[in-house]
Design an enzyme around this catalytic site. Structure first.
Site, PDB file in Angstrom:
ATOM      1  N   LYS A 188       0.843  -1.222   0.000  1.00  0.00           N
ATOM      2  CA  LYS A 188       0.000   0.000   0.000  1.00  0.00           C
ATOM      3  C   LYS A 188       0.870   1.262   0.000  1.00  0.00           C
ATOM      4  O   LYS A 188       0.472   2.296  -0.552  1.00  0.00           O
ATOM      5  CB  LYS A 188      -1.000  -0.016   1.159  1.00  0.00           C
ATOM      6  CG  LYS A 188      -0.440   0.209   2.565  1.00  0.00           C
ATOM      7  CD  LYS A 188      -0.315   1.660   2.964  1.00  0.00           C
ATOM      8  CE  LYS A 188       0.457   1.822   4.265  1.00  0.00           C
ATOM      9  NZ  LYS A 188       0.747   3.211   4.596  1.00  0.00           N
ATOM     10  N   THR A 245      -4.444   5.393   2.858  1.00  0.00           N
ATOM     11  CA  THR A 245      -3.202   6.036   2.432  1.00  0.00           C
ATOM     12  C   THR A 245      -3.302   6.619   1.029  1.00  0.00           C
ATOM     13  O   THR A 245      -2.622   7.595   0.714  1.00  0.00           O
ATOM     14  CB  THR A 245      -2.029   5.034   2.530  1.00  0.00           C
ATOM     15  OG1 THR A 245      -2.177   4.260   3.713  1.00  0.00           O
ATOM     16  CG2 THR A 245      -0.702   5.742   2.599  1.00  0.00           C
TER      17      THR A 245
HETATM   18  O1  LIG Z   1       2.263   8.490   6.004  1.00  0.00           O
HETATM   19  P1  LIG Z   1       2.410   7.128   5.404  1.00  0.00           P
HETATM   20  O2  LIG Z   1       2.201   7.124   3.932  1.00  0.00           O
HETATM   21  O3  LIG Z   1       3.673   6.465   5.844  1.00  0.00           O
HETATM   22  O4  LIG Z   1       1.204   6.236   6.002  1.00  0.00           O
HETATM   23  C1  LIG Z   1       1.070   6.131   7.389  1.00  0.00           C
HETATM   24  C2  LIG Z   1       0.362   4.859   7.772  1.00  0.00           C
HETATM   25  O5  LIG Z   1       1.036   3.729   7.260  1.00  0.00           O
HETATM   26  C3  LIG Z   1      -1.081   4.838   7.405  1.00  0.00           C
HETATM   27  O6  LIG Z   1      -1.678   3.660   7.885  1.00  0.00           O
END
Ligand SMILES: O=P(O)(O)OC[C@H](O)CO
Ligand SMILES: NC(=O)c1ccc[n+]([C@@H]2O[C@H](COP(=O)([O-])OP(=O)(O)OC[C@H]3O[C@@H](n4cnc5c(N)ncnc54)[C@H](O)[C@@H]3O)[C@@H](O)[C@H]2O)c1
Length: 334
Positions: A188, A245
């Site tokens: 993701k 995300t």
């Molecule tokens: O800010 P990111 O893209 O690292 O996403 C944060 C978390 O993984 C969201 O679940």
């Protein structure tokens, strides 16, 4: 595991600090290991972490330290370091067989190891679990409700750790699918960069929804090839986190992608940030591992090429849209 013992946390970034705040919300003692001396100082003097989680008044039962040995008597240790540092840091933690809960979302460059495989290679003697799901740190730090997958091979271990970490606003769902829980978080992050590109390049919301759907097909193909279960990939740690995300500029991965979509280059975008966008480090190793397993991940591959500076945004979009027409099923390889 005893509720009277402190809980340890490795990593004083946004997520480690938010988890510390969540765990301490019922008065539980927390030992927070942080890499930066200024974070240790700010937490202990001012009950704050302005460097990584500003605006949160931290509970007094959170004590920060720069000495890994201070975590050796903890009931369990949450590991929340960037993926590329995780193996080295666990190697510095005295091993008394205490459970580790891996909260990082990434794949080790070079080895293509998931975090639980990194820990296995270190030779950790205690139980290992994975905590993953749709959780922006600033929301958990503010006490807003969140749910996560908590996976361990041994179900009793997962249930014991879930009971240790559950709070009124923090709800773990247990699982024995460690691989699936990890793969959701790894993939993701890469797809969130792609969604940011779509936003930055002004390609519209139809394109973003298409990318989330086809990205989920990539996550599923790769996950199933590695022995993950579909229900895990369709759950909190997979689809749930993908939707979160890929929909918000609160995501560091999404915002990195948006910069790429606006025409900035990856190197300057990465140099500008103190925080970690794990997808940038996982993309190339992920697609190489998928390729070695005969799994096609065209969107993740496009992200890897953009991060490497090998291709321009317009070019890569043209390539994705001109791929041969194919079926929608997620079990096919191409
Ligand atoms: O800010 P990111 O893209 O690292 O996403 C944060 C978390 O993984 C969201 O679940
Ligand atoms: N922030 C979130 O909302 C969130 C939510 C879920 C999972 N995660 C995951 O948690 C992990 C940590 O992310 P974060 O958001 O807490 O970090 P962050 O981006 O807020 O901060 C960067 C972190 O990297 C550490 N660091 C930098 N150089 C280091 C070095 N040489 N050795 C050891 N540590 C070093 C810093 O101390 C800091 O803890 C990542 O894998 C991320 O994907 C983050």
């Amino acid at each position: 595991m005893s509720a009277a013992q402190p809980i340890g946390i490795i990593g004083g970034g946004a997520w480690g600090t938010a988890l510390a705040q969540m765990v301490a919300s019922d008065g539980t003692a927390v030992r927070l290991w942080a890499y930066e001396a200024e974070v240790v100082d700010a937490v202990n003097r001012n009950h704050a972490n302005p460097l990584f989680l500003s605006g949160v008044a931290l509970h007094a039962s959170i004590v920060a330290t720069g000495a890994m040995a201070d975590l050796q008597d903890c009931a369990a240790v949450l590991v929340v370091a960037p993926a590329q540092h995780l193996g080295r840091l666990i190697g510095e933690l005295p091993d008394h067989g205490q459970p580790l809960i891996l909260c990082s979302k990434g794949m080790e460059q070079g080895s293509a190891r998931l975090m639980n495989e990194v820990v296995e290679a270190v030779g950790w003697s205690g139980p290992v679990a994975v905590l993953s799901g749709p959780t922006f740190a600033h929301e958990v730090g503010a006490g807003l409700p969140a749910a996560v997958t908590l996976a361990a091979q041994d179900r009793a271990t997962a249930e014991g750790l879930a009971a240790l970490l559950a709070r009124p606003a923090f709800r773990p769902y247990v699982s024995d699918d460690v691989i699936g829980a990890e793969i959701g978080g790894v993939v993701k992050n890469v797809l969130a960069i792609a969604c940011g590109v779509v936003e930055g390049a002004g390609l519209g919301q139809n394109a973003r929804a298409a990318l989330i759907s086809r990205g989920f097909a990539e996550m599923t193909r790769y996950g199933l090839a590695r022995g993950a279960r579909l229900e895990t990939l369709a759950g909190l740690a997979g689809l749930g986190d993908l939707v979160l995300t890929c929909s918000s500029t609160s995501s560091r991965n999404f915002s990195l992608g948006r910069g790429l979509g606006e025409g900035r280059d990856a190197a300057s975008l990465m140099a500008d940030r103190r925080t970690v966008a794990e997808g940038a480090f996982s993309a190339a190793v992920l697609v190489a591992d998928a390729g070695a397993r005969g799994v096609d991940m065209p969107i993740c591959h496009a992200v890897a090429r953009l991060i490497a500076g090998e291709v321009a945004v317009r070019e890569v979009i043209g390539e994705l849209l001109s791929r041969p027409l194919t079926g929608e099923g997620w079990n096919r390889l191409g």
